[in-house]
Design a protein around this motif. Structure first.
Motif, mmCIF file in Angstrom:
data_model
loop_
_atom_site.group_PDB
_atom_site.id
_atom_site.type_symbol
_atom_site.label_atom_id
_atom_site.label_comp_id
_atom_site.label_asym_id
_atom_site.label_seq_id
_atom_site.Cartn_x
_atom_site.Cartn_y
_atom_site.Cartn_z
ATOM 1 N N GLU A 98 -18.060 39.443 -8.882
ATOM 2 C CA GLU A 98 -19.540 39.900 -10.087
ATOM 3 C C GLU A 98 -20.237 41.458 -10.367
ATOM 4 O O GLU A 98 -20.184 41.485 -11.445
ATOM 5 N N ARG A 99 -19.208 42.054 -9.844
ATOM 6 C CA ARG A 99 -19.480 43.942 -10.210
ATOM 7 C C ARG A 99 -18.207 43.772 -10.964
ATOM 8 O O ARG A 99 -18.355 44.360 -11.959
ATOM 9 N N ILE A 100 -17.148 43.119 -10.989
ATOM 10 C CA ILE A 100 -16.127 43.842 -11.853
ATOM 11 C C ILE A 100 -16.556 43.335 -12.966
ATOM 12 O O ILE A 100 -15.649 44.111 -14.402
ATOM 13 N N ARG A 101 -17.371 42.428 -13.277
ATOM 14 C CA ARG A 101 -17.158 41.220 -13.830
ATOM 15 C C ARG A 101 -18.326 42.064 -15.371
ATOM 16 O O ARG A 101 -18.702 42.127 -16.715
ATOM 17 N N ASN A 102 -19.122 42.758 -14.599
ATOM 18 C CA ASN A 102 -20.159 43.730 -14.888
ATOM 19 C C ASN A 102 -19.964 44.862 -15.135
ATOM 20 O O ASN A 102 -20.165 46.198 -15.930
ATOM 21 N N ASP A 103 -18.450 45.478 -15.038
ATOM 22 C CA ASP A 103 -17.913 47.141 -15.014
ATOM 23 C C ASP A 103 -17.183 46.699 -16.155
ATOM 24 O O ASP A 103 -16.391 46.141 -16.531
ATOM 25 N N PRO A 104 -17.314 47.619 -16.975
ATOM 26 C CA PRO A 104 -16.782 48.355 -18.233
ATOM 27 C C PRO A 104 -15.351 48.269 -18.589
ATOM 28 O O PRO A 104 -14.966 47.476 -19.090
ATOM 29 N N GLU B 172 -21.247 21.594 -8.787
ATOM 30 C CA GLU B 172 -21.334 22.829 -9.733
ATOM 31 C C GLU B 172 -22.184 24.166 -9.082
ATOM 32 O O GLU B 172 -21.906 25.241 -9.426
ATOM 33 N N THR B 173 -22.690 24.009 -7.884
ATOM 34 C CA THR B 173 -24.087 25.001 -7.296
ATOM 35 C C THR B 173 -23.043 25.380 -6.824
ATOM 36 O O THR B 173 -22.627 27.015 -6.747
ATOM 37 N N ILE B 174 -22.170 24.971 -6.148
ATOM 38 C CA ILE B 174 -21.540 25.255 -4.818
ATOM 39 C C ILE B 174 -20.633 26.314 -5.987
ATOM 40 O O ILE B 174 -19.752 27.624 -5.557
ATOM 41 N N ALA B 175 -20.012 25.798 -7.037
ATOM 42 C CA ALA B 175 -18.722 26.424 -7.763
ATOM 43 C C ALA B 175 -19.141 27.924 -7.948
ATOM 44 O O ALA B 175 -18.950 28.773 -8.174
ATOM 45 N N ASN B 176 -20.444 27.392 -9.199
ATOM 46 C CA ASN B 176 -21.170 29.010 -9.633
ATOM 47 C C ASN B 176 -22.106 29.688 -9.320
ATOM 48 O O ASN B 176 -22.326 31.030 -9.847
ATOM 49 N N VAL B 177 -22.636 28.800 -8.249
ATOM 50 C CA VAL B 177 -23.962 29.644 -7.732
ATOM 51 C C VAL B 177 -23.638 30.790 -6.563
ATOM 52 O O VAL B 177 -23.210 31.957 -5.964
ATOM 53 N N VAL B 178 -23.311 29.845 -5.417
ATOM 54 C CA VAL B 178 -22.948 30.426 -4.312
ATOM 55 C C VAL B 178 -21.010 30.924 -3.574
ATOM 56 O O VAL B 178 -21.563 32.026 -3.355
ATOM 57 N N LEU B 179 -20.407 30.495 -4.851
ATOM 58 C CA LEU B 179 -19.568 30.839 -4.805
ATOM 59 C C LEU B 179 -18.838 31.753 -6.007
ATOM 60 O O LEU B 179 -18.373 32.469 -6.316
ATOM 61 N N GLY B 180 -20.034 32.117 -7.041
ATOM 62 C CA GLY B 180 -19.898 33.125 -7.804
ATOM 63 C C GLY B 180 -18.950 32.952 -9.353
ATOM 64 O O GLY B 180 -18.774 33.884 -9.237
ATOM 65 N N GLY B 181 -18.805 31.705 -9.217
ATOM 66 C CA GLY B 181 -18.110 31.047 -10.800
ATOM 67 C C GLY B 181 -16.581 31.880 -10.062
ATOM 68 O O GLY B 181 -15.696 32.193 -11.441
ATOM 69 N N SER B 182 -16.183 32.172 -9.205
ATOM 70 C CA SER B 182 -14.620 32.310 -8.311
ATOM 71 C C SER B 182 -13.846 30.933 -8.485
ATOM 72 O O SER B 182 -13.023 31.713 -8.649
ATOM 73 N N VAL B 183 -14.722 29.711 -8.570
ATOM 74 C CA VAL B 183 -13.716 28.594 -8.670
ATOM 75 C C VAL B 183 -13.991 27.591 -9.349
ATOM 76 O O VAL B 183 -15.373 27.802 -10.123
ATOM 77 N N LEU B 184 -13.746 26.637 -9.625
ATOM 78 C CA LEU B 184 -13.904 25.859 -10.386
ATOM 79 C C LEU B 184 -14.348 24.358 -9.818
ATOM 80 O O LEU B 184 -13.825 23.414 -8.735
ATOM 81 N N PRO B 185 -15.851 23.515 -9.941
ATOM 82 C CA PRO B 185 -16.060 22.327 -9.316
ATOM 83 C C PRO B 185 -15.035 21.363 -9.365
ATOM 84 O O PRO B 185 -14.267 20.357 -9.822
ATOM 85 N N LEU C 209 -9.030 28.938 -7.942
ATOM 86 C CA LEU C 209 -8.526 30.288 -8.617
ATOM 87 C C LEU C 209 -7.904 31.590 -8.289
ATOM 88 O O LEU C 209 -8.591 32.125 -7.031
ATOM 89 N N ALA C 210 -7.356 31.833 -8.730
ATOM 90 C CA ALA C 210 -6.761 33.470 -8.704
ATOM 91 C C ALA C 210 -7.283 34.348 -9.228
ATOM 92 O O ALA C 210 -7.847 34.382 -10.634
ATOM 93 N N HIS C 211 -7.910 35.789 -8.886
ATOM 94 C CA HIS C 211 -8.300 36.952 -8.991
ATOM 95 C C HIS C 211 -7.349 37.991 -9.023
ATOM 96 O O HIS C 211 -7.314 38.259 -7.939
ATOM 97 N N GLU C 212 -7.611 38.670 -9.798
ATOM 98 C CA GLU C 212 -6.370 39.881 -9.982
ATOM 99 C C GLU C 212 -6.760 41.660 -10.541
ATOM 100 O O GLU C 212 -7.454 41.308 -11.729
ATOM 101 N N LEU C 213 -7.432 42.326 -10.200
ATOM 102 C CA LEU C 213 -7.025 43.613 -10.848
ATOM 103 C C LEU C 213 -5.758 43.921 -11.325
ATOM 104 O O LEU C 213 -4.628 44.582 -10.428
#
Length: 297
Positions: free
Chosen positions: A22-28, A70-83, A259-263
């Motif tokens: 979430e922090r990364i997504r909000n960082d320009p 949907e809530t588990i994936a998008n709220v609890v896990l912050g959209g870091s995975v897919l339902p 899902l995999a996420h990388e900087l």
């Protein structure tokens, strides 16, 4: 953590936590250096299906329909995975989209009806059950999701479950001995074929040789025919029927696809775009040989 990346000490780092994401997504700046792609793995709630109460498919279906993926994936896990509503994830060979979503979609009314039909109206008479975890802190993703499941089962079904955290080696031993009544599990692919995520994990085997005790004759038949079939269309038809079977018989209540996420710094080059427009970093020789560092500003 992300500090070495932000201090330019490393050029690439895996992002694993929903808060960091979430922090990364909000960082320009960081948001433009974030790459996400298919993790090709699935997490699920599994049951000891050869003993009560989970030997009754109506109970397993009730649990599956009580959970809001949907809530588990998008709220609890912050959209870091897919339902998830079935085992095979998006873009994986054999994936059938939302074709069988209704088999495990969140439906509290149906969940309550099924549990009542199984003899536990409003959760009355349902035995005490522990949901086992393997060395998962309450603040970890698995720990957080287990608490959400605990709360949702109580709210929707009137069922009370306790969370039991277990040392990892003891957990694995108990899992292969089919002693765990209820738990969160997951599996990532070994090779890009439906056999990897369906047959390897779910084709029935004797106790001690496989993780789960769920068995289904139709499922086993489809797996056995698929693994030897040479015609691609016919072969994938067998795996689709296996996918439908495990979802409808609730071998597991599927929760989310990874899902995999990388900087990655802008000068990390050589990663190839896949057919879905992503730039995945796979731990294989091809990726390592193609990767290089471009001109840095």
């Amino acid at each position: 953590g992300l500090l070495p990346y932000e201090n330019h000490e490393v050029d690439m780092v895996t992002v694993s936590g929903a808060a960091d994401l979430e922090r990364i997504r909000n960082d320009p700046v960081l948001s433009n250096e974030l790459f996400s792609y298919d993790g090709f793995g699935t997490e699920y709630l599994f049951f000891r299906t050869q003993k009560p109460p989970f030997d009754d498919v109506r109970v397993r279906k009730a649990f599956a329909h009580a959970l809001d993926k949907e809530t588990i994936a998008n709220v609890v896990l912050g959209g870091s995975v897919l339902p998830a509503y079935s085992m095979l994830p998006p873009h994986f060979p054999g994936y059938v989209g939302d074709k069988y979503k209704d088999l495990q979609a969140c439906d509290p009314d149906r969940a309550q009806m099924l549990l009542a039909e199984a003899g536990y109206p409003g959760g009355r008479g349902f035995p005490n059950v522990d949901i086992w975890l393997a060395d998962s802190a309450p603040s970890s993703p698995i720990g957080q999701v287990s608490q959400v499941i605990q709360q949702k089962l109580r709210e929707v079904l009137g069922v009370t479950i306790s969370i039991r955290n277990t040392q990892s080696n003891a957990y694995i031993k108990s899992m292969y001995e089919w002693e765990i009544p209820l738990s969160l599990g997951g599996f990532g692919y070994d090779y890009p074929d439906p056999q990897s995520l369906l047959g390897v994990v779910w084709r029935s085997q004797p106790k001690g040789y496989t993780r789960h005790d769920w068995t289904n004759t139709r499922f086993d038949e489809m797996i056995d025919r698929g693994v030897v079939e040479l015609d691609p269309e016919t072969r994938f038809g067998f795996y689709e029927e296996a996918e439908r079977t495990i979802a409808s018989d609730v071998g597991a209540a599927f929760l989310w696809h990874r899902l995999a996420h990388e900087l990655r710094k802008p000068w990390v080059k050589g990663l190839k775009e896949d057919r879905w427009g992503n730039l995945p970093f796979r731990g294989n020789n091809t990726t390592y040989c193609d990767l290089y560092i471009g001109i840095r500003p």
